[in-house]
Enzyme design. Structure first.
Site, mmCIF file in Angstrom:
data_model
loop_
_atom_site.group_PDB
_atom_site.id
_atom_site.type_symbol
_atom_site.label_atom_id
_atom_site.label_comp_id
_atom_site.label_asym_id
_atom_site.label_seq_id
_atom_site.Cartn_x
_atom_site.Cartn_y
_atom_site.Cartn_z
ATOM 1 C CB SER A 66 6.298 -0.399 3.427
ATOM 2 O OG SER A 66 6.128 -1.372 2.423
ATOM 3 C CE LYS A 69 7.256 -4.705 4.593
ATOM 4 N NZ LYS A 69 6.679 -3.804 3.586
ATOM 5 C CB SER A 130 10.609 -2.028 2.908
ATOM 6 O OG SER A 130 9.216 -1.894 3.118
#
Length: 446
Positions: A66, A69, A130
């Site tokens: 993640s 991102k 997230s």
């Protein structure tokens, strides 16, 4: 007896000098030994200069989960700044974004199919919690589809010169988690970057869009308070002050966890006027599971302790200050025969905390051996490289090994008048004749 005492005295003096020199060593000591970071790859850099302070397999291509991102954030903030999209713009939730958002085994806020959410709501859910469905919804808003957005991600990574990378989705999930709706790569593909590339992305994100830290540093916030969608969001970066592993000065940036990538963290913190960025990939060799494992925070703390405990920023040359070697450049056709050289900008280096006045190595390269008049104060005449003498071999995150600054003229030099130039020419002519006559007279006696 006197000779004996003299020898004893000389030996005592030599010993005393040797001891005193040993006592003085700590003042010149370099940084302590680097830590042993238990991760597949790791890096620590000073943010403003990009100086690498620690590196372990930093060019190894690995999963980033993640932390992907951060690229989503960069592209979104770029579009916001360009006024191509606004924080209050509405995003309609597609079947794809809705389906992923309903998976509670992933980081998510629940999104209703066909309902509208603001760009800001989805951005905060993605940056703080997230949220994967929110990331997909934003990618569709920005590019029309996640597949098209992935093209933007790859293009931006090339533009920012992030090194080796591979993006296949906007979330950082394994494609197998996308319910058969993946648009790029095979069903088991996953995003990859290097630790160095992640650090460089973090540096660009902080420098180009510092407002990202206002959101990344939020520890707790409700998503859509007062509605049926409400969910309490807690930041997964538990190094933020007030959370379980809270550390003073930490204000970002992004965690990531998948089976393939392991536990990952890109962190940033400030202390004593210096900002450090750290990256750990696959912390603890992947041992442990879930967002709650402390390994990525423990290994990050090792690098932050090392960076702040051993290094500091030092301004080693001020803009407009005189350059020592060479002090001047020759001027042709001017009222003055030379012009002083000065630094065109401030020069800041990362130096060991224990060091006294930095011992520098500099090298000046002028555009031309002789400068033609007129010369204006501040004119760029060349460049100067600056580095610490006997410095390390880690270099900078962008690949350079030294700082390079402009060398400028420290004063105006007016062009000499016609009569002045003529006088100089005549003087040169007669000087030449004089040399010719002397050489001729010498010839008579050969």
């Amino acid at each position: 007896m006197n000779k004996v005492f003299k020898k004893i005295g000389a030996a005592f003096l030599a010993g005393a000098l040797a001891i005193s020199s040993l006592v003085a060593v700590p003042n010149q000591a370099l940084a302590a030994d680097a830590p042993n970071v238990n991760a597949s790859a790791a890096i620590a850099i000073e943010e403003s200069t990009g100086k690498i302070l620690y590196a372990k397999d930093a060019d190894k291509l690995l999963g980033i989960a993640s932390m992907t991102k951060m690229m989503d954030e960069y592209i979104l903030l770029q579009e916001i700044k360009a006024k191509k999209i606004n924080w209050t713009d509405k995003v309609t939730i597609s079947e794809y974004a809705h389906k992923i958002s309903q998976d509670t085994s992933l980081s998510n806020v629940p999104l209703k199919l066909g309902e509208e959410y603001t760009v800001e709501e989805l951005y905060e859910a993605m940056a703080i919690y997230s949220a994967n469905g929110a990331a997909i919804a934003l990618s569709e808003k920005l590019a029309g589809s996640e597949g098209k957005f992935v093209e933007l991600m790859n293009k931006k990574a090339k533009e920012l010169k992030l090194g080796e990378f591979r993006f296949v989705n906007s979330t950082g999930l394994n494609n197998s988690d996308l319910k058969g709706m993946q648009q790029v790569g095979d069903k088991n593909a996953e995003n990859q970057m290097t630790a160095k590339g992640m650090a460089k992305l973090a540096q660009h994100l902080i420098q180009d869009y510092p407002e990202v830290l206002k959101t990344a540093s939020i520890t707790k916030k409700d998503f859509r308070p007062g509605t049926s969608d409400r969910i309490a969001m807690s930041n997964w970066n538990w190094l933020l002050p007030g959370l379980i592993y809270g550390r003073e000065g930490v204000d970002g940036l992004k965690t990531g966890t998948t089976d393939y990538a392991g536990m990952c963290l890109t962190s940033t913190a400030t202390q004593n006027g210096m900002r450090v960025i750290t990256v750990v990939l696959h912390a603890n060799g992947g041992k442990g599971s879930g967002q709650h494992n402390s390994a990525r925070f423990d290994e990050t703390n090792k690098m932050l302790d090392y960076a702040f405990g051993n290094f500091k920023l030092a301004e080693v040359q001020q803009k407009g200050s005189k350059i020592a070697k060479p002090k001047t450049a020759d001027v042709s056709g001017g009222k003055e025969e030379s012009v002083p050289l000065t630094a065109g900008q401030n020069v800041t280096l990362v130096v060991p905390n224990a060091a006294g006045k930095p011992n520098l190595e500099t090298k000046v390269t002028l555009k031309n051996k002789t400068v033609e008049a007129p010369v204006k104060k501040g004119d760029k005449l060349g460049t100067m490289t600056v580095t610490l003498k006997g410095g390390d071999s880690l270099g900078y995150v962008d690949g350079k090994n030294v700082e390079t600054v402009a060398v400028t003229a420290g004063a105006d030099v007016e062009e000499s008048g016609i009569m002045s130039r003529a006088a100089k020419a005549v003087g040169g002519f007669f000087k030449g004749i004089g040399n010719y006559v002397v050489d001729g007279v010498k010839g008579w006696f050969n």
